[in-house]
Design a protein around this motif. Structure first.
Motif, PDB file in Angstrom:
ATOM      1  N   VAL A  75      -3.624  28.154  21.987  1.00 16.02           N
ATOM      2  CA  VAL A  75      -3.229  28.587  20.649  1.00 16.02           C
ATOM      3  C   VAL A  75      -4.175  29.653  20.122  1.00 16.02           C
ATOM      4  O   VAL A  75      -3.742  30.709  19.662  1.00 16.02           O
ATOM      5  N   VAL A  80      -3.540  33.358  18.580  1.00 14.03           N
ATOM      6  CA  VAL A  80      -4.134  33.809  17.327  1.00 14.03           C
ATOM      7  C   VAL A  80      -4.912  35.110  17.529  1.00 14.03           C
ATOM      8  O   VAL A  80      -4.879  36.010  16.690  1.00 14.03           O
ATOM      9  N   LEU A  83      -2.598  37.988  17.556  1.00 12.08           N
ATOM     10  CA  LEU A  83      -2.214  38.292  16.172  1.00 12.08           C
ATOM     11  C   LEU A  83      -3.305  39.094  15.471  1.00 12.08           C
ATOM     12  O   LEU A  83      -3.027  40.084  14.790  1.00 12.08           O
ATOM     13  N   LEU A 160       4.065  14.785  11.971  1.00 11.94           N
ATOM     14  CA  LEU A 160       4.420  15.759  13.009  1.00 11.94           C
ATOM     15  C   LEU A 160       5.654  16.556  12.607  1.00 11.94           C
ATOM     16  O   LEU A 160       5.693  17.792  12.740  1.00 11.94           O
ATOM     17  N   VAL A 163       4.699  18.966   9.928  1.00 15.28           N
ATOM     18  CA  VAL A 163       3.992  20.146  10.438  1.00 15.28           C
ATOM     19  C   VAL A 163       4.970  21.104  11.095  1.00 15.28           C
ATOM     20  O   VAL A 163       4.832  22.326  10.979  1.00 15.28           O
ATOM     21  N   VAL A 166       6.336  23.039   8.377  1.00 10.96           N
ATOM     22  CA  VAL A 166       5.349  24.020   7.901  1.00 10.96           C
ATOM     23  C   VAL A 166       5.339  25.244   8.804  1.00 10.96           C
ATOM     24  O   VAL A 166       5.338  26.398   8.334  1.00 10.96           O
ATOM     25  N   LEU A 167       5.365  25.024  10.123  1.00 14.18           N
ATOM     26  CA  LEU A 167       5.363  26.155  11.049  1.00 14.18           C
ATOM     27  C   LEU A 167       6.618  27.000  10.893  1.00 14.18           C
ATOM     28  O   LEU A 167       6.558  28.239  10.902  1.00 14.18           O
ATOM     29  N   ALA A 170       6.308  28.963   7.728  1.00 13.53           N
ATOM     30  CA  ALA A 170       5.324  30.040   7.869  1.00 13.53           C
ATOM     31  C   ALA A 170       5.899  31.179   8.684  1.00 13.53           C
ATOM     32  O   ALA A 170       5.686  32.355   8.355  1.00 13.53           O
ATOM     33  N   ALA A 174       6.353  34.811   7.159  1.00 14.34           N
ATOM     34  CA  ALA A 174       5.669  35.972   7.720  1.00 14.34           C
ATOM     35  C   ALA A 174       6.651  37.093   7.998  1.00 14.34           C
ATOM     36  O   ALA A 174       6.373  38.267   7.716  1.00 14.34           O
ATOM     37  N   LEU A 177       7.632  38.640   4.648  1.00 19.95           N
ATOM     38  CA  LEU A 177       6.576  39.443   4.045  1.00 19.95           C
ATOM     39  C   LEU A 177       6.384  40.751   4.781  1.00 19.95           C
ATOM     40  O   LEU A 177       6.161  41.788   4.159  1.00 19.95           O
ATOM     41  N   ALA A 178       6.432  40.719   6.108  1.00 18.51           N
ATOM     42  CA  ALA A 178       5.972  41.867   6.879  1.00 18.51           C
ATOM     43  C   ALA A 178       7.065  42.862   7.211  1.00 18.51           C
ATOM     44  O   ALA A 178       6.770  43.977   7.602  1.00 18.51           O
ATOM     45  N   ARG A 179       8.349  42.498   7.046  1.00 18.04           N
ATOM     46  CA  ARG A 179       9.384  43.442   7.479  1.00 18.04           C
ATOM     47  C   ARG A 179       9.495  44.587   6.472  1.00 18.04           C
ATOM     48  O   ARG A 179       9.203  44.445   5.282  1.00 18.04           O
TER      49      ARG A 179
ATOM     50  N   PHE B  63      -3.274  18.734  14.561  1.00 19.79           N
ATOM     51  CA  PHE B  63      -2.601  19.115  13.310  1.00 19.79           C
ATOM     52  C   PHE B  63      -3.288  20.331  12.697  1.00 19.79           C
ATOM     53  O   PHE B  63      -2.623  21.275  12.234  1.00 19.79           O
ATOM     54  N   ALA B  70      -0.237  28.664  11.555  1.00 18.05           N
ATOM     55  CA  ALA B  70       0.674  29.078  10.481  1.00 18.05           C
ATOM     56  C   ALA B  70      -0.056  29.925   9.454  1.00 18.05           C
ATOM     57  O   ALA B  70       0.446  30.959   8.988  1.00 18.05           O
ATOM     58  N   VAL B  72      -2.752  31.795   9.829  1.00 17.24           N
ATOM     59  CA  VAL B  72      -3.063  33.143  10.309  1.00 17.24           C
ATOM     60  C   VAL B  72      -1.828  34.020  10.280  1.00 17.24           C
ATOM     61  O   VAL B  72      -1.894  35.193   9.879  1.00 17.24           O
ATOM     62  N   GLY B  73      -0.659  33.468  10.654  1.00 13.02           N
ATOM     63  CA  GLY B  73       0.562  34.271  10.633  1.00 13.02           C
ATOM     64  C   GLY B  73       0.886  34.773   9.244  1.00 13.02           C
ATOM     65  O   GLY B  73       1.087  35.977   9.037  1.00 13.02           O
ATOM     66  N   VAL B  74       0.878  33.860   8.255  1.00 20.77           N
ATOM     67  CA  VAL B  74       1.202  34.264   6.886  1.00 20.77           C
ATOM     68  C   VAL B  74       0.118  35.192   6.336  1.00 20.77           C
ATOM     69  O   VAL B  74       0.415  36.202   5.683  1.00 20.77           O
ATOM     70  N   LEU B  76      -1.920  37.295   7.911  1.00 20.03           N
ATOM     71  CA  LEU B  76      -1.855  38.650   8.442  1.00 20.03           C
ATOM     72  C   LEU B  76      -0.619  39.381   7.935  1.00 20.03           C
ATOM     73  O   LEU B  76      -0.661  40.592   7.710  1.00 20.03           O
ATOM     74  N   ALA B  77       0.488  38.653   7.707  1.00 19.55           N
ATOM     75  CA  ALA B  77       1.664  39.317   7.118  1.00 19.55           C
ATOM     76  C   ALA B  77       1.341  39.823   5.720  1.00 19.55           C
ATOM     77  O   ALA B  77       1.717  40.942   5.351  1.00 19.55           O
ATOM     78  N   MET B  81       1.319  43.700   4.355  1.00 19.07           N
ATOM     79  CA  MET B  81       2.067  44.167   3.191  1.00 19.07           C
ATOM     80  C   MET B  81       1.142  44.894   2.221  1.00 19.07           C
ATOM     81  O   MET B  81       1.486  45.953   1.683  1.00 19.07           O
ATOM     82  N   ARG B  84       0.407  48.258   3.578  1.00 24.83           N
ATOM     83  CA  ARG B  84       1.532  49.193   3.469  1.00 24.83           C
ATOM     84  C   ARG B  84       1.651  49.737   2.039  1.00 24.83           C
ATOM     85  O   ARG B  84       2.006  50.882   1.834  1.00 24.83           O
TER      86      ARG B  84
END
Lengths: 181, 99
Positions: A75, A80, A83, A160, A163, A166-167, A170, A174, A177-179, B63, B70, B72-74, B76-77, B81, B84
């Protein structure tokens, strides 16, 4: 006869090879973590972070947590870090060393960090005193992954599923937000 | 092995991460420092699992790994933004919400 078995249990219950490995990896990790927060080059900071994360995976193996160690490598070092490198490449204005990587009030961080470490170290040593960690037996190590899966599909099933939501949230967040519209 | 070895190491990593969060100007570097903090917590959880001979610490560490991915993904998005919109990710320039 390996070196590890030669050193094992040489000092009345203290596993010398485990200790030597721990201190070598810990020293490398602390130096790498210091470089993460002090280097002026953002890409170098990301690469030093890889060293810290790999060291933590090695410490997990020393602590008999192989499954978590493999997850850490997959992971963190696998996903990460990619990313982070994408984030750096998509946002970085300067190539090479940056000129001002620290805030104006960065020196405040030093006493705060020392205070946090002092309190944590005092509490830790006061709490554990000189108790020794008991090495897990072969059967316990072999049954670790089974026990983790029993935990996930037993008492921790609802967390579980939470979570996983949550993933999912997220990932969708993401993308939203980023598009570019 | 002393029981406080892992705990002291993770306390040191946590402090270094706190320093990075306070001192760094670049938002991506602040996210990296947050990763240091989350990893030190994970190391603590594994050490407690070893001390108590229990599996719960491993489950909690996994966990935390999932939630950190999650985060880190949000994060960095959001940084993308901000970059930009402003062509900069210096955190000390983001002061629109200052009272």
């Amino acid at each position: 006869m390996t070196l590890a078995s030669l050193f094992a249990q040489a000092d009345g219950g203290v596993n010398v090879a485990q200790n030597v490995g721990f201190y070598i990896i810990a020293a490398g990790m602390l130096w790498a973590a210091f470089r993460v927060v002090s280097t002026k080059n953002v890409v170098h900071a990301a690469l030093w972070l890889v060293v810290v994360l790999g060291g933590i995976a090695a410490q997990y193996i020393l602590a008999a947590a192989e499954f978590v160690a493999i997850s850490q490598v997959l992971v963190y070092i696998g996903a990460v870090m990619v990313l982070f490198l994408f984030g750096i490449m998509l946002t970085r204005a300067t190539i090479g060393a940056d000129t001002d990587v620290f805030n104006k009030g960065w020196a405040v961080g030093i006493p705060v960090a020392l205070l946090v470490f002092g309190v944590l170290a005092y509490v830790t040593i006061d709490f554990t005193e000189d108790s020794l960690l008991v090495d897990p037996t072969e059967e316990q190590i072999a049954a670790t992954t089974t026990a983790i899966s029993d935990g996930y599909l037993g008492p921790y099933l609802v967390p579980l599923i939470a979570v996983s939501f949550v993933l999912l949230a997220a990932a969708i967040g993401a993308i939203v937000l980023a598009r570019k519209d | 092995m002393w029981a406080f070895n892992f705990l002291l190491l993770s306390a040191a990593l946590f402090s270094i991460g706190v320093f990075g969060v306070i001192a760094r100007r670049n938002a991506v570097m602040v996210l990296m420092s947050i990763e240091l903090i989350l990893n030190s917590v994970n190391l603590n959880l594994i050490a407690f699992a070893l001390m108590n001979n229990s599996i719960d610490g491993h489950v909690f560490a996994l966990f935390v790994i999932a939630v950190a991915a999650a985060e880190v993904g949000v994060g960095l998005a959001m940084v993308l933004m901000i970059y930009r919109n402003r062509r900069s990710i210096s955190l000390d320039e983001l002061s629109e919400m200052k009272g």
